[in-house]
Scaffold this motif. Structure first.
Motif, short mmCIF file in Angstrom:
data_model
loop_
_atom_site.label_atom_id
_atom_site.label_comp_id
_atom_site.label_asym_id
_atom_site.label_seq_id
_atom_site.Cartn_x
_atom_site.Cartn_y
_atom_site.Cartn_z
N SER A 150 31.26 90.50 -35.60
CA SER A 150 32.54 90.84 -34.81
C SER A 150 33.58 89.58 -35.00
CB SER A 150 32.26 90.90 -33.27
OG SER A 150 30.89 90.76 -32.99
N ALA A 151 34.91 89.95 -34.82
CA ALA A 151 35.82 88.96 -34.85
C ALA A 151 36.64 89.05 -33.76
CB ALA A 151 36.61 88.93 -36.25
N ALA A 152 36.97 87.78 -33.35
CA ALA A 152 37.98 87.90 -32.26
C ALA A 152 39.49 88.33 -32.79
CB ALA A 152 38.41 86.37 -31.96
N PRO A 153 40.09 89.17 -31.83
CA PRO A 153 41.29 89.59 -32.08
C PRO A 153 42.28 88.51 -32.42
CG PRO A 153 41.15 89.78 -29.77
CD PRO A 153 39.88 89.16 -30.31
N GLY A 154 43.66 88.70 -33.22
CA GLY A 154 44.30 87.51 -33.51
C GLY A 154 44.26 87.17 -35.01
N THR A 155 44.71 86.07 -35.37
CA THR A 155 44.76 85.61 -36.76
C THR A 155 44.54 83.86 -36.61
OG1 THR A 155 47.24 85.34 -36.27
CG2 THR A 155 46.44 87.22 -37.75
N ALA A 156 44.21 83.43 -37.58
CA ALA A 156 44.12 82.14 -37.82
C ALA A 156 44.64 81.37 -39.08
CB ALA A 156 42.55 81.62 -37.79
N VAL A 157 45.36 80.38 -38.77
CA VAL A 157 45.93 79.59 -39.95
C VAL A 157 45.58 78.15 -40.07
CG1 VAL A 157 48.45 79.00 -40.98
CG2 VAL A 157 48.28 81.01 -39.47
N GLY A 158 45.47 78.09 -41.44
CA GLY A 158 44.99 76.51 -41.58
C GLY A 158 45.89 75.95 -42.79
N VAL A 159 46.46 74.72 -42.50
CA VAL A 159 47.30 74.05 -43.46
C VAL A 159 46.67 72.49 -44.09
CG1 VAL A 159 49.57 72.76 -43.64
CG2 VAL A 159 49.48 74.82 -42.27
N VAL A 160 46.71 72.38 -45.29
CA VAL A 160 45.77 71.36 -45.97
C VAL A 160 47.02 70.10 -45.76
CG1 VAL A 160 45.17 70.43 -47.95
CG2 VAL A 160 44.38 72.67 -47.16
N ALA A 161 46.82 68.79 -45.49
CA ALA A 161 47.39 67.78 -45.64
C ALA A 161 47.15 67.09 -46.99
CB ALA A 161 47.65 66.98 -44.26
N ALA A 162 47.47 67.06 -47.82
CA ALA A 162 46.90 66.61 -49.26
C ALA A 162 47.59 65.02 -49.40
CB ALA A 162 47.14 67.44 -50.45
N ALA A 163 46.61 64.19 -49.88
CA ALA A 163 47.12 62.95 -50.46
C ALA A 163 47.95 62.79 -51.44
CB ALA A 163 45.72 62.18 -51.13
N ALA A 164 48.86 61.95 -51.38
CA ALA A 164 50.17 61.76 -52.39
C ALA A 164 49.55 62.02 -53.78
CB ALA A 164 50.74 60.42 -52.46
N GLY A 165 50.10 62.91 -54.74
CA GLY A 165 49.76 63.09 -56.00
C GLY A 165 48.83 64.29 -56.38
N TYR A 166 48.46 64.68 -55.31
CA TYR A 166 47.51 66.03 -55.07
C TYR A 166 48.37 67.15 -55.95
CZ TYR A 166 44.36 69.60 -54.30
OH TYR A 166 43.39 70.87 -54.11
N PRO A 167 47.93 67.87 -57.00
CA PRO A 167 46.42 68.23 -57.42
C PRO A 167 46.16 67.25 -58.70
CG PRO A 167 47.72 69.75 -58.17
CD PRO A 167 48.66 68.96 -57.31
N GLY A 168 46.98 66.16 -59.00
CA GLY A 168 46.87 65.24 -59.81
C GLY A 168 46.13 64.31 -59.40
N ASP A 169 46.15 62.93 -59.98
CA ASP A 169 45.30 61.68 -59.69
C ASP A 169 45.86 61.34 -58.22
OD1 ASP A 169 44.03 61.54 -61.88
OD2 ASP A 169 45.62 60.24 -62.90
N VAL A 170 45.26 61.10 -57.19
CA VAL A 170 45.73 60.95 -55.64
C VAL A 170 45.60 59.49 -55.55
CG1 VAL A 170 45.10 63.21 -55.32
CG2 VAL A 170 43.48 61.34 -54.88
N ARG A 171 46.75 59.00 -54.64
CA ARG A 171 46.51 57.68 -53.91
C ARG A 171 45.75 57.88 -52.90
NH1 ARG A 171 52.25 56.47 -52.47
NH2 ARG A 171 51.85 57.37 -50.44
N ARG A 172 44.58 56.83 -53.03
CA ARG A 172 43.54 56.93 -52.02
C ARG A 172 43.82 55.76 -50.93
NH1 ARG A 172 38.97 60.05 -53.19
NH2 ARG A 172 39.34 60.81 -55.23
N GLY A 173 43.34 55.67 -49.86
CA GLY A 173 43.31 54.99 -48.60
C GLY A 173 44.70 55.01 -47.87
N ASP A 174 45.48 55.59 -47.90
CA ASP A 174 46.59 56.05 -46.95
C ASP A 174 46.17 56.53 -45.60
OD1 ASP A 174 48.42 55.49 -49.05
OD2 ASP A 174 49.12 57.56 -49.14
N VAL A 175 46.60 55.89 -44.67
CA VAL A 175 46.25 56.42 -43.15
C VAL A 175 46.59 57.76 -42.95
CG1 VAL A 175 46.84 55.82 -40.68
CG2 VAL A 175 46.94 53.91 -42.48
N ILE A 176 45.76 58.58 -42.18
CA ILE A 176 46.08 60.19 -42.08
C ILE A 176 46.45 59.99 -40.69
CG2 ILE A 176 44.85 62.15 -41.61
CD1 ILE A 176 42.62 61.27 -43.46
#
Ligand code: AMP
Ligand code: GLY
Length: 354
Positions: free
Chosen positions: A328-354
């Motif tokens: 059973s699933a609840a009525p309604g819909t769900a949406v998810g959004v990805v916040a990706a690191a700079a450079g994604y999907p190539g080489d990403v910059r690591r360590g930035d503050v989220i």
């Protein structure tokens, strides 16, 4: 015996969603995520580990007297984490390495689909020694094909081609230049299909399947679909064109059921999340791929809608006693959004503050 302590293997948003959903059902659960991430640190205990070191994962589960291990990533399943846990008598949700071949070898998956009559794109597979046959098939398809590395390539081993030259280049890259390493020494070439996609998760105990609400991930980065494909920039559940009871029943009858049955008949029953990656073509539903795990980011929208206990379903699967049917699933819909690191999907910059 009740489940008091759970170990989730992995480090993605998927594992955070799994931990969150289990704790929603059972707030007193003692939860370990290995290695986990910044999100899981807030709701569980993170323990550093190499998820492909099957013996180390099983040892951790035994040392910490875990009642149930839940395997997140394909690499852990393919490395035999489930086998190692079972050998120690620990309950585990996730496929054996043999059953995980449904994801870790695209040729094996295609063979299973053909033997079970599961609708999928026409295909041919081979390695460098079969190059002439592969090229002949490319020519037969007029170059409108998809070249896929046979093995696990972090979701990147798929090249969509519309012309013969392009497909030949893709074959060169896989078989000659080893762009995907050993994963691409063997390739599958299949006909190019078109249509919207849908991801459907079947949770199985090796025999029965409990189906979760369908989802769709969004693959291209940047507004207006102008960027390259990614592992998924976000997801929705359920997709409006893949939500009906009729659709879900068809996926169970023609895809998930026959696949589970075929794997059992081959002596490698599939316990875990069988993920059907589907394309809704003008000629009907076709399987693009099977994964041997929950999808990411789809899990992040599927689980919030689940209106029954995830922990009970996963435990039922691990014990070989899950109830077949649509969860059973609840009525309604769900949406998810990805916040990706700079450079994604190539080489990403690591360590930035989220
Ligand atoms: P896979 O990892 O096999 O699911 O492929 C990744 C993505 O490539 C899919 O989600 C589709 O967008 C695309 N794809 C795979 N196979 C095909 C196909 N036969 N025809 C068209 N697109 C495909
Ligand atoms: N979202 C695609 C995958 O998990 O493979």
């Amino acid at each position: 015996m009740g489940i008091g302590r759970v170990l989730i293997v992995g480090s993605g948003g998927r594992e955070h969603a799994l931990a969150w959903a289990c704790l929603r059902d059972a707030p007193d659960l003692s939860m370990i995520v290995a290695p986990g991430n910044g999100g899981t640190a807030g709701i569980a205990e993170n323990v550093p580990i190499d998820v492909t070191d099957a013996l180390a994962v099983a040892r951790l589960a035994a040392d910490r007297e875990v009642d149930l291990v839940i395997i997140g990533p394909d690499a852990a399943a393919a490395a035999g984490v489930a086998d190692a846990c079972t050998a120690r008598g620990i309950l585990v949700f996730g496929p054996t390495a043999a059953a995980a071949r449904i994801e870790s070898s695209k040729t094996f998956a295609k063979q299973v689909m053909d033997s079970a009559g599961i609708p999928t794109a026409r295909w041919r597979s081979g390695d460098a020694t079969d190059r002439a046959g592969l090229s002949a098939f490319v020519a037969e398809l007029g170059g409108r094909c998809v070249v896929k590395a046979d093995g696990l390539a972090l979701g990147k081993g798929v090249m969509v081609c519309s012309e013969v030259v392009e497909a030949e280049q893709a074959l060169d890259q896989c078989l000659g230049e080893l762009r995907f390493g050993d994963a691409g020494r063997h390739v599958v070439v299949e006909e190019l299909l078109s249509g919207p996609e849908a991801s459907v998760f079947g949770l199985s105990d090796g025999r029965n399947v409990r189906i979760l609400v369908p989802a769709r991930d969004h693959k291209r980065i940047f507004d207006g679909d102008r960027g390259p494909n990614t592992g998924g920039m976000g997801s929705i559940a359920p997709p409006p064109d893949a939500a009906s009871d009729v659709f879900i029943e068809e996926v169970q009858r023609t895809v998930l059921g026959p696949c589970i049955e075929a794997l059992r008949a081959q002596g490698c029953p599939f316990v875990g999340c069988l993920y059907a990656g589907l394309m809704l073509t003008p000629d009907g539903v076709r399987v693009l791929e099977f994964n041997a795990r929950f999808g990411d980011p789809e899990t992040q929208v599927v689980l919030p809608l689940l209106d029954e206990s995830l922990l009970d379903i996963l435990t039922g699967c691990a014990r070989g006693e899950v109830a077949a049917g649509v969860a059973s699933a609840a009525p309604g819909t769900a949406v998810g959004v990805v916040a990706a690191a700079a450079g994604y999907p190539g080489d990403v910059r690591r360590g930035d503050v989220i």
